[in-house]
Scaffold this active site. Structure first.
Site, PDB file in Angstrom:
ATOM      1  N   TYR A   7       0.599 -16.620  -3.156  1.00 27.06           N
ATOM      2  CA  TYR A   7       0.273 -16.738  -4.579  1.00 27.06           C
ATOM      3  C   TYR A   7       0.999 -17.957  -5.137  1.00 27.06           C
ATOM      4  O   TYR A   7       1.801 -18.599  -4.460  1.00 27.06           O
ATOM      5  CB  TYR A   7       0.676 -15.467  -5.345  1.00 27.06           C
ATOM      6  N   ARG A  55       9.274 -10.292  -5.271  1.00 25.44           N
ATOM      7  CA  ARG A  55       8.762 -10.176  -3.898  1.00 25.44           C
ATOM      8  C   ARG A  55       8.709 -11.540  -3.243  1.00 25.44           C
ATOM      9  O   ARG A  55       8.156 -12.484  -3.785  1.00 25.44           O
ATOM     10  CB  ARG A  55       7.365  -9.540  -3.901  1.00 25.44           C
ATOM     11  N   LEU A 127       4.110  -0.813   6.823  1.00 24.80           N
ATOM     12  CA  LEU A 127       3.978   0.225   7.846  1.00 24.80           C
ATOM     13  C   LEU A 127       5.190   1.155   7.890  1.00 24.80           C
ATOM     14  O   LEU A 127       5.663   1.521   8.970  1.00 24.80           O
ATOM     15  CB  LEU A 127       3.666  -0.380   9.216  1.00 24.80           C
ATOM     16  N   ARG A 150      -0.287   1.504   1.716  1.00 16.74           N
ATOM     17  CA  ARG A 150      -1.463   2.164   2.299  1.00 16.74           C
ATOM     18  C   ARG A 150      -1.245   3.626   2.628  1.00 16.74           C
ATOM     19  O   ARG A 150      -2.187   4.429   2.522  1.00 16.74           O
ATOM     20  CB  ARG A 150      -1.921   1.371   3.537  1.00 16.74           C
TER      21      ARG A 150
HETATM   22  C1  LIG Z   1      -4.682  -1.749  -2.573  1.00 19.64           C
HETATM   23  C2  LIG Z   1      -3.562  -2.700  -2.273  1.00 19.64           C
HETATM   24  C3  LIG Z   1      -3.248  -3.709  -3.160  1.00 19.64           C
HETATM   25  C4  LIG Z   1      -2.201  -4.609  -2.907  1.00 19.64           C
HETATM   26  N1  LIG Z   1      -1.914  -5.601  -3.800  1.00 19.64           N
HETATM   27  C5  LIG Z   1      -0.882  -6.444  -3.585  1.00 19.64           C
HETATM   28  C6  LIG Z   1      -0.539  -7.461  -4.519  1.00 19.64           C
HETATM   29  O1  LIG Z   1      -1.180  -7.624  -5.563  1.00 19.64           O
HETATM   30  N2  LIG Z   1       0.516  -8.259  -4.252  1.00 19.64           N
HETATM   31  C7  LIG Z   1       1.257  -8.106  -3.120  1.00 19.64           C
HETATM   32  O2  LIG Z   1       2.231  -8.846  -2.928  1.00 19.64           O
HETATM   33  N3  LIG Z   1       0.949  -7.159  -2.201  1.00 19.64           N
HETATM   34  C8  LIG Z   1      -0.088  -6.330  -2.408  1.00 19.64           C
HETATM   35  N4  LIG Z   1      -0.413  -5.364  -1.476  1.00 19.64           N
HETATM   36  C9  LIG Z   1       0.384  -5.290  -0.243  1.00 19.64           C
HETATM   37  C10 LIG Z   1       1.351  -4.118  -0.305  1.00 19.64           C
HETATM   38  O3  LIG Z   1       2.213  -4.252  -1.415  1.00 19.64           O
HETATM   39  C11 LIG Z   1       2.188  -3.993   0.973  1.00 19.64           C
HETATM   40  O4  LIG Z   1       3.102  -5.056   1.079  1.00 19.64           O
HETATM   41  C12 LIG Z   1       1.350  -3.971   2.257  1.00 19.64           C
HETATM   42  O5  LIG Z   1       0.193  -3.174   2.085  1.00 19.64           O
HETATM   43  C13 LIG Z   1       2.174  -3.437   3.442  1.00 19.64           C
HETATM   44  O6  LIG Z   1       2.701  -2.158   3.158  1.00 19.64           O
HETATM   45  P1  LIG Z   1       1.986  -0.815   3.730  1.00 19.64           P
HETATM   46  O7  LIG Z   1       1.990  -0.900   5.225  1.00 19.64           O
HETATM   47  O8  LIG Z   1       2.844   0.312   3.184  1.00 19.64           O
HETATM   48  O9  LIG Z   1       0.589  -0.774   3.167  1.00 19.64           O
HETATM   49  C14 LIG Z   1      -1.453  -4.471  -1.715  1.00 19.64           C
HETATM   50  C15 LIG Z   1      -1.787  -3.445  -0.809  1.00 19.64           C
HETATM   51  C16 LIG Z   1      -2.822  -2.562  -1.075  1.00 19.64           C
HETATM   52  C17 LIG Z   1      -3.147  -1.493  -0.067  1.00 19.64           C
END
Ligand SMILES: Cc1cc2nc3c(=O)[nH]c(=O)nc-3n(C[C@H](O)[C@H](O)[C@H](O)COP(=O)(O)O)c2cc1C
Length: 205
Positions: A7, A55, A127, A150
């Protein structure tokens, strides 16, 4: 603040995308200037009593890495940033894992590095799926906070489920009273039954 994942703010930080030749480009400090100014402005408007998280893409695989992230965190902490949320990738593709394969907790090493080397609270994400996994990361001092994305889409009741699995909320105090009453009653009276999240099914748990 979310200047990760390619970004705008990260586009200033990374030499891969920042080709400016003014005071916002070139040297590492120049590339950090925009992020620093945004933090200063946000902190000036955001109540002092509320925490400010930033972040990072700690490693972008395009010239910005943990060393640069630590340096930026050291600058941002005295400006009122409380927590660095440690992610990766976004410039060439996603995600970037110098520390190993993309598996459980693959970005935790970044949170650990920021916490130790920049002496700032860090949040681990990526994860982190299981309650004991999340707890272990905290207990080992690898991060101060855990973020889930997720897995919460998969199981929106994850916080309640985790509290049960960790044995810290026997009365279901984390859910509304109408739910808590029935769930606590079932947990106490029917000991032979466990929640569906505890095993695959009756035949293959
Ligand atoms: C629906 C959704 C929207 C997300 N939007 C953003 C975002 O706007 N900015 C960002 O830095 N990460 C975003 N992410 C990434 C998550 O914050 C996270 O870093 C990434 O999914 C890995 O974590 P997890 O394995 O718990 O999903 C998004 C993830 C999901 C699933």
């Amino acid at each position: 603040m979310r200047p990760a994942h390619g970004y705008l703010i990260h586009q200033f930080l990374s030499p891969f995308s920042n080709v400016r030749n003014d005071e916002y480009g070139g040297s590492e400090l120049n590339r950090m200037r925009f992020a620093i100014e945004v933090v200063e402005s946000v902190r000036a408007h955001w109540p002092a009593s509320k925490p400010l998280f930033v972040r990072f893409s700690v490693e972008d695989d395009a010239g910005w890495g943990p060393e640069q992230s630590v340096a930026l965190a050291k600058i941002l902490k005295p400006k009122g940033v409380d927590v660095i949320d440690c992610s990766s990738g976004g410039m060439r593709g996603s995600p970037v894992v110098s520390a190993g394969p993309v598996t459980y907790g693959y970005q935790v090493p970044y949170a650990e590095r920021l916490r130790k080397d920049a002496d700032i609270m860090s949040m681990a994400v990526g994860l982190i799926v299981h309650a004991d996994q999340a707890e272990q990361i905290l207990q080992e001092g690898r991060a101060d906070l855990i973020a889930l994305a997720r897995e919460l889409l998969y199981n929106p009741n994850w916080p309640m489920d985790a509290a049960q699995k960790l044995g810290v909320d026997r009365q279901f105090g984390s859910v509304p009273p109408a739910q808590a009453y029935w769930l606590a009653k079932r947990a106490q009276s029917v000991k032979s039954v466990v929640p569906s999240t505890y095993m695959k099914g009756l035949s293959n748990g």
